[in-house]
Design an enzyme around this catalytic site. Structure first.
Site: not given
Length: 719
Positions: A114, A186, A378, A401
């Site tokens: 990402h 997503n 996160h 994360y």
């Protein structure tokens, strides 16, 4: 000519500054210019969440004169301090050393995945529909919560193109009055893997080959297909990646999914399981493959430009947030579907999406690095009433994360960066560390204490305490998955069976192209074998394109009931934010052109006038700005074209041929008929309409735009 409300002056997006530039270098000192009207920065709260009521410019640069980082005003920033004009540079030049040293450290590690993103500020408004299932304050009726949303590709580096075939991240940071809630999802509802321990494997396989660092931001290579064809739990996500969903027309026209199953809790402690969905108000729409390839070359920033331009133009994109709700039963299954398996989806026909609020993105970032690059998401950033489940992929993300944010952002205090600061009170007893910007008082950052009067205290239920759901847990320690995780193909079959014939044809072409880039024949053969588990005809079409033989009997595939919600075609959607290109010359009637440009803007669309050269057309009140020339215009940017004139330039024919091939709506006046003919376009082709006036030409386009494309024209092409 159709209109809606009072006419407004069209906003032509793309202005680089909040004030026009002068031809000569300015010499009169003045304070820094403010951000553009479409821009906003992080809320001006302190590192511990207290509102400051300071304006945005309070955290921006200040003063009319150049200074060092320490506030001193240098007399020159073009020449180093030397021992004479031709002498050596002196070590005592602090301004030089500070300037160069800071420059050498301006970059931070990009995200492993990402890395390439675009973002915007906005507001989420709850509608109260979630009150019975969730006690989180952000879902209360008419409750407004600031948000920051980052969209991204997965595989590419920061410098890769926007329009690659890839999964898109859709991450939303809610700055609630109960703390930060991050919904990190997503644009695809299923994932490649069922367990986070395999995440390094899928990303290592999808990234460029380690010896040559190519191909960039693509799945069209051997290592990707080697992994996903051996690791068949990736099949459903791979199929989505081969569909049109993997190349969105715009970030504004992209669905979002939480992917995992989450648990919601109401005020009585009752729980349900949910899956989160973002539904774009503009509908779900994608590029055709040729558009994506052209854009990667001529406008690799297409998606981030489109999002920023739409917000600057006042066409604020919106999404409804919805949830599919399931009983929180001990087995955590629904209609035979394992809710803890992130490679599965639940058809909306079995569990309808219930809308619980709406998000509007209404401001662009003021600074890309400070906001889009430094924002830290996160999935463990949760608030009262929202909890996780035992999904093994989600469980691993809860560890990963925070680890990556510490590495990227230089230490554990990344939450104190302005874009990450909560809009709720912070009293966490965490101290020191790199980049600590809070100035803590007291002497007792521990509990229990008496020296600080016992503060901070532990909240009780009446104080809005964060809820840890008391789920019973037992079992033998094993490295294994439930038997229900063994089903690797049902979600893929459901998705493929739910697509229209046009979308299915695009899937077959995508597999043929992507696998056609592989070197190893064995990988291609294996991929076709996997496709036979989804659809025999799909496998045969791809095999023929690859030159791979199919042997043996077809797989015995259980029939599925299609889910119409999974297809992008068949509906109509608002035309807000659509981009209409108008080709005009000095021969075009300036009054008609100006009136039509205003009418397009009045319907919340963006008119972009295209001409052979730049500048303006018309004069006085009939003046319109030329936004694109035949040098800079390609079909990919426009949702529709209106041709009002002809020009002896082959690039006009290319523009029209691309638009026609890409199923865009096209209208033309009598003065533009010659251009249509020169491009070889049949005037009787679907979605190509002649109109007596420019205004009526736009009306013809407006009637076609709600379907996104002229899908009926697809039958005219054999590609």
């Amino acid at each position: 000519m159709a209109t809606r409300g009072a006419r407004k002056q069209p906003v032509i997006p793309g202005a680089p500054s909040s004030a026009p530039a002068s031809e000569a270098e300015p010499t009169k000192p003045h304070d820094p210019l403010p951000p553009k009207p479409d821009q906003a920065g992080p809320a001006t709260v302190t590192p511990t969440g207290a509102p400051t009521d300071l304006p945005q410019d309070a955290v921006s640069q200040r003063g009319a004169f150049l200074t060092t980082a320490q506030g001193a005003r240098p007399s020159d920033t073009d020449h180093s301090l030397k021992a004479g004009p031709r002498g050596p540079v002196l070590l005592q030049d602090h301004h030089l050393r500070e300037k160069i040293t800071h420059f050498d450290h301006e970059r931070i590690p990009e995200r492993v995945v990402h890395a390439r993103g675009a973002a915007a500020h906005g507001t989420f408004v709850g509608n109260g529909a979630a009150d019975r299932i969730c006690c989180a304050s952000l879902f209360a009726k008419n409750k407004q919560t600031p948000v920051f949303v980052r969209f991204s590709t997965v595989l590419g580096s920061r410098g890769s193109a926007d329009t690659v075939r890839d999964t898109r991240g859709f991450a939303t940071k809610f700055y609630t009055d109960e703390g930060v809630f991050d919904l990190v999802g997503n644009n695809i509802p299923v994932f490649f893997i069922q367990d986070a321990i395999k995440f390094p494997d899928i990303i290592h396989a999808g990234k460029p080959h380690p010896d040559r660092e190519i191909p960039q931001a693509q799945s069209a290579h051997d290592t990707f297909w080697d992994f996903v064809t051996l690791h068949t739990e990736a099949t459903a996500h791979t199929l989505w990646n081969m569909s049109d969903r993997a190349i969105p027309r715009s970030l504004r026209m992209m669905e979002g999914f939480g992917v995992h199953t989450f648990r919601l809790l109401n005020g009585d402690g009752e729980s349900v399981l949910v899956k989160f969905h973002w539904k774009p108000k503009l509908g779900v729409h994608s590029l055709v493959w040729e558009e994506a390839q052209i854009a990667a070359g001529v406008d690799p920033d297409m998606h981030r430009r489109d999002l920023a331009d739409a917000i600057e133009s006042g066409a604020f994109p919106q999404w409804d947030l919805g949830v599919q709700v399931f009983p929180d039963t001990p087995e955590q299954m629904f209609e035979g579907i394992d809710l803890l398996d992130p490679t599965k989806l639940v058809p909306e026909e079995l569990a309808p999406v219930q809308i619980i609020g709406t998000m509007t993105l209404n401001a662009n970032p003021t600074n890309y690095f400070s906001e889009t690059e430094q924002v830290a998401f996160h999935p463990g950033h949760l608030v009262r009433g929202i909890d996780v489940t035992n999904d093994p992929l989600l469980q691993g993300r809860l560890f990963s994360y925070i680890d990556t944010q510490i590495t990227r952002l230089g230490g554990p205090n990344f939450a104190q960066l302005p874009i990450n600061r909560p809009h709720a009170e912070i009293n966490d007893m965490q101290r020191d560390g790199m980049h600590q910007t809070a100035v803590h008082s007291g002497v007792a950052p521990y509990r229990p204490n008496s020296l600080d009067g016992g503060c901070p205290f532990i909240a009780g239920a009446k104080d809005g305490v964060r809820i840890d759901f008391p789920e019973a847990v037992e079992g033998t320690k094993v490295r294994a998955a439930a038997a229900t995780f063994d089903d690797h193909f049902s979600s893929a079959r459901l998705f493929y069976a739910s697509l229209s014939e046009i979308e299915q044809a695009h899937v077959a072409k995508a597999y043929t192209f992507e696998l056609g880039k592989c070197y190893e024949k064995a990988i291609k053969q294996r991929a076709v074998t996997v496709l036979r588990q989804i659809d025999e005809q799909l496998a045969r079409t791809v095999a023929a394109g690859l030159g791979v033989e199919i042997t043996g009997k077809a797989a015995q595939i259980e029939k599925v009931t299609p889910s119409p919600a999974l297809s992008q075609l068949g509906g109509t959607w608002p035309s807000d934010g659509r981009i209409v290109g108008i080709f005009a010359t000095a021969d075009t009637d300036p009054g008609e052109l100006a009136a039509t440009v205003a009418a397009i803007a009045d319907q919340s669309m963006t008119p972009l006038v295209i001409a052979p050269q730049g500048g303006e057309l018309g004069s006085g009140t009939k003046t319109v700005a030329i936004s694109r020339t035949l040098d800079t215009a390609r079909s990919i940017e426009f949702d529709a074209l209106l041709i009002t004139a002809v020009a002896p330039d082959p690039r006009l024919a290319i523009l029209l041929q691309e638009a026609h091939r890409h199923l865009k709506a096209i209208a033309y006046t009598g003065d533009g008929a010659e251009a249509i003919a020169a491009a070889g376009i049949d005037g009787q082709s679907e979605g190509v309409q002649e109109a007596p006036t420019i205004g009526e030409g736009f009306d013809a386009l407006a009637a076609l735009l709600p379907e996104h494309r002229v899908w009926a024209r697809d039958a005219e092409f054999s590609y």
